[in-house]
Motif scaffolding. Structure first.
Motif, PDB file in Angstrom:
ATOM      1  N   ARG A 156       0.834  -1.203   0.000  1.00  0.00           N
ATOM      2  CA  ARG A 156       0.000   0.000   0.000  1.00  0.00           C
ATOM      3  C   ARG A 156       0.866   1.249   0.000  1.00  0.00           C
ATOM      4  NH1 ARG A 156      -4.446  -1.825   3.700  1.00  0.00           N
ATOM      5  NH2 ARG A 156      -6.165  -2.262   2.302  1.00  0.00           N
ATOM      6  N   MET A 157       1.951   1.191   0.823  1.00  0.00           N
ATOM      7  CA  MET A 157       2.835   2.363   0.923  1.00  0.00           C
ATOM      8  C   MET A 157       3.366   2.725  -0.457  1.00  0.00           C
ATOM      9  SD  MET A 157       2.856   3.799   3.663  1.00  0.00           S
ATOM     10  CE  MET A 157       4.213   4.762   4.289  1.00  0.00           C
ATOM     11  N   ALA A 158       3.750   1.697  -1.222  1.00  0.00           N
ATOM     12  CA  ALA A 158       4.250   1.950  -2.572  1.00  0.00           C
ATOM     13  C   ALA A 158       3.155   2.595  -3.399  1.00  0.00           C
ATOM     14  CB  ALA A 158       4.700   0.644  -3.206  1.00  0.00           C
ATOM     15  N   TYR A 195       0.617   4.462  -2.365  1.00  0.00           N
ATOM     16  CA  TYR A 195       0.459   5.868  -1.956  1.00  0.00           C
ATOM     17  C   TYR A 195       1.568   6.733  -2.543  1.00  0.00           C
ATOM     18  CZ  TYR A 195      -2.755   4.269   1.723  1.00  0.00           C
ATOM     19  OH  TYR A 195      -3.793   3.721   2.417  1.00  0.00           O
ATOM     20  N   THR A 196       2.794   6.211  -2.444  1.00  0.00           N
ATOM     21  CA  THR A 196       3.941   7.013  -2.887  1.00  0.00           C
ATOM     22  C   THR A 196       3.861   7.277  -4.389  1.00  0.00           C
ATOM     23  OG1 THR A 196       5.202   5.926  -1.157  1.00  0.00           O
ATOM     24  CG2 THR A 196       6.446   7.175  -2.774  1.00  0.00           C
ATOM     25  N   ILE A 197       3.581   6.213  -5.139  1.00  0.00           N
ATOM     26  CA  ILE A 197       3.484   6.383  -6.593  1.00  0.00           C
ATOM     27  C   ILE A 197       2.356   7.360  -6.930  1.00  0.00           C
ATOM     28  CG2 ILE A 197       2.903   5.197  -8.742  1.00  0.00           C
ATOM     29  CD1 ILE A 197       4.309   2.709  -7.495  1.00  0.00           C
ATOM     30  N   PHE A 216       1.137   9.747  -5.084  1.00  0.00           N
ATOM     31  CA  PHE A 216       1.526  11.109  -4.728  1.00  0.00           C
ATOM     32  C   PHE A 216       2.421  11.721  -5.806  1.00  0.00           C
ATOM     33  CE2 PHE A 216       4.792  13.826  -2.823  1.00  0.00           C
ATOM     34  CZ  PHE A 216       3.995  14.864  -2.396  1.00  0.00           C
ATOM     35  N   PHE A 217       3.401  10.941  -6.258  1.00  0.00           N
ATOM     36  CA  PHE A 217       4.317  11.505  -7.248  1.00  0.00           C
ATOM     37  C   PHE A 217       3.645  11.685  -8.609  1.00  0.00           C
ATOM     38  CE2 PHE A 217       7.472  10.574  -4.088  1.00  0.00           C
ATOM     39  CZ  PHE A 217       8.250  11.710  -4.175  1.00  0.00           C
ATOM     40  N   TRP A 254       1.899  14.865  -8.253  1.00  0.00           N
ATOM     41  CA  TRP A 254       2.890  15.947  -8.235  1.00  0.00           C
ATOM     42  C   TRP A 254       3.358  16.232  -9.661  1.00  0.00           C
ATOM     43  CZ3 TRP A 254       7.854  16.121  -4.656  1.00  0.00           C
ATOM     44  CH2 TRP A 254       8.257  17.447  -4.536  1.00  0.00           C
TER      45      TRP A 254
END
Lengths: 464, 87
Positions: B53-55, B57-59, B61-62, B65
């Motif tokens: 999940r963290m991956a 979220y990070t993807i 977000f970027f 961005w």
């Protein structure tokens, strides 16, 4: 001392190289207040993740599990409305405090200000006071300069890394995280966010500093829209100060045609954004009140009354009365209070249970036997509590209606979802026609307070 | 044509593109992921990939961005950007 070399010229047309601002350290009431704010706010930031509540981290935004824990409360994606409320509350508070007290936020509470202040302390410990720092900037790379610069950067980097670590600690249990860090077992995403946040802190607080406020901050651009002549601002009393000029302490300066400003330039040297407050209110001013403290100390030395630079309002400057209570303030305050009360009330009324009822789309109704018709629903249950519970479903709204679920007691794990097929049976005579309203009620077996009611449509055979 | 940009102008350019898009990405990620679980997305699109999940979220977000940065950069460019006298 009437040198002008300290004033930083922002020659915006030419984009002259920016001079690094070395604010002079000042002491005074407002600087002590600011230091207190820095310590309290950083204390909260660094301390909060270490607090335990009910056997787990008190404040934890558990993204992998999609739950936010804040002390006794647990929030789910379904509670998104609270996040929206929180943002609205934050925005309203900002409007309220800006209208009332000007840029209080910038001077005392903004993370940019707070971390910059902390980074400046470290700069002061390693590189000395303003004059020493200015000299150090110009001096060649001696061993001493290397040592001072080096220790500053070591302090900065360590502090920034710890800041990044704490940031990640809000999302991953910080105790486990510290073990992972100590054993070099940090996962890739945690490593990334730790370094990312550390880098942002280091860059913003160590290098960009006032440029963040001047070039990057949207609030700095639109805050003036929330000002009115009664808002608190920091202002130089031109009437009293001008004409400025140097003088001996013993003369009667009024007789010599001089104002109270001795043009010592301390207010300019103390300013972290490098402006001259005597030029009037400028959008670069973050209302840190360093110039007030600097000026007050000079006024004390000269035996002049304090407050040549002071917190005041436009009205007061023009000799008109200032009003605290005015429509704008009252409206913001009422809205803010109402929203806060509403949020608090709804938080206390929150049931840790959510339910969704979907009617079977394929069949409108089904005959069970000659006397009874049934409708089928899919009931989805979300147990938002921190323990597993059993639930039973009941129905209301049509005479003789009953609901059958298999199993009768539906067990859902803590934080889990459950799904059950419910068939609602109604005597044929009562069910004639389509679109009857029925109420499905889900009830925890061990706690009467935990229940949810949803409305659904019940369809029977056409009227004959 | 702008000659070599000074360091200050560069900073300004970065400040007025990276920063607003960062803010927008933060808001967008919160709103988006509050209602959509990255795990569901993965199951429906790339079930063979092993992503936490963290991956996700990070993807996410970027990606937000990057989109924001593209828009901010265009705005910067079209509104005069580097040639504009900054007020």
């Amino acid at each position: 001392m009437s040198k002008r070399e300290d004033k930083v010229e922002f020659d915006v047309g030419m984009y002259a190289a920016r001079e690094k601002i070395h604010p002079r350290e000042v002491d005074g009431t407002f600087q002590r207040l600011r230091h207190l704010a820095v310590i309290v706010l950083l204390g909260i930031y660094y301390g909060l993740p270490w607090i335990t509540w009910d056997g787990r981290q008190a404040v934890l935004f558990d993204l992998p599990a999609r739950q936010f824990h804040i002390f006794a409360l647990t929030f789910w994606p379904q509670d998104f409305v609270y996040l929206a409320l929180l943002l609205i509350l934050a925005a309203l508070s900002l409007f309220f405090f800006t209208a009332l007290a000007g840029r209080m936020w910038c001077g005392y509470a903004c993370p940019q200000t707070v971390w910059t202040e902390a980074f400046m302390w470290m700069e002061r410990w390693t590189e000395g006071k303003r004059q020493q720092r200015l000299k150090l900037d110009k001096s060649p790379w001696t061993a001493s300069k290397f040592l001072r610069r080096g220790s500053k950067h070591v302090l900065w980097v360590v502090f920034a890394l710890y800041t990044g670590f704490t940031f990640v600690g809000y999302f991953t249990p910080i105790r486990e995280l510290s073990v992972s860090v100590a054993t070099f077992g940090l996962g890739p995403w945690e490593t990334f966010w730790l370094l990312f946040y550390a880098f942002a802190t280091w860059g913003n607080a160590g290098f960009l500093r006032e440029q963040v406020c001047i070039y990057m901050c949207p609030y700095a651009r639109f805050q003036s829209a929330m000002f009115d002549p009664n808002s608190l601002i920091i202002s130089y009393d031109e009437q009293r100060g001008e004409p400025r000029g140097g003088r001996s302490r013993n003369i009667d300066h009024r007789a010599h045609g001089l104002g109270d400003c001795i043009d010592c330039n301390l207010c300019v040297q103390a300013c972290p954004t490098g402006i001259d407050i005597r030029d009037g209110l400028q959008y670069e001013c973050i209302a840190c009140a360093a110039c007030i403290d600097a000026c007050d100390s000079v006024m004390d030395k000269m035996n002049y009354p304090r407050g040549l630079i002071r917190y005041t309002t436009d009205n007061a400057m023009e000799g008109k009365p200032s009003h605290i209570l005015r429509p704008r303030i009252v409206i913001y305050a009422v809205l803010l209070l109402a929203l806060m009360a509403g949020t608090a009330y709804s938080l206390t009324q929150r049931t840790p249970l959510a339910m969704e009822v979907l009617a079977d789309r394929n069949v409108l109704y089904r005959d069970v036997d000659f006397e009874t018709v049934e409708n089928i629903y899919t009931v989805r249950i979300l147990n938002k509590d921190r323990e597993a519970r059993d639930y039973v479903l009941s129905v209301d709204g049509l005479p003789g209606a009953e609901v059958v679920t298999r199993p009768e007691h539906i067990r859902v794990d803590a934080g889990g979802t459950g799904q059950v097929t419910a068939s609602v049976r109604v005597p044929r005579e009562e069910a004639r026609g389509t679109g009857h309203s029925i109420e499905l009620r889900l009830q925890a077996t061990d706690d009467e307070a935990i229940q949810r009611t949803n409305t659904a449509r019940f369809h029977g055979p056409r009227e004959e | 044509m702008p000659v070599a940009m000074s360091k200050e102008r560069w900073l300004q350019c970065l400040g007025s593109t990276l920063w607003p898009s960062f803010l927008a990405a933060a808001v967008a990620s919160v709103v988006f992921f509050a209602s959509i679980d990255p795990e569901t997305l993965r199951m429906q699109t790339l079930p063979d990939w092993d992503m936490s999940r963290m991956a996700g979220y990070t993807i996410g977000f970027f990606m937000f961005w990057a989109v924001g940065l593209f828009s901010s950069s265009l705005t910067y460019l079209l509104s005069g950007g580097g040639n504009r006298r900054h007020e």
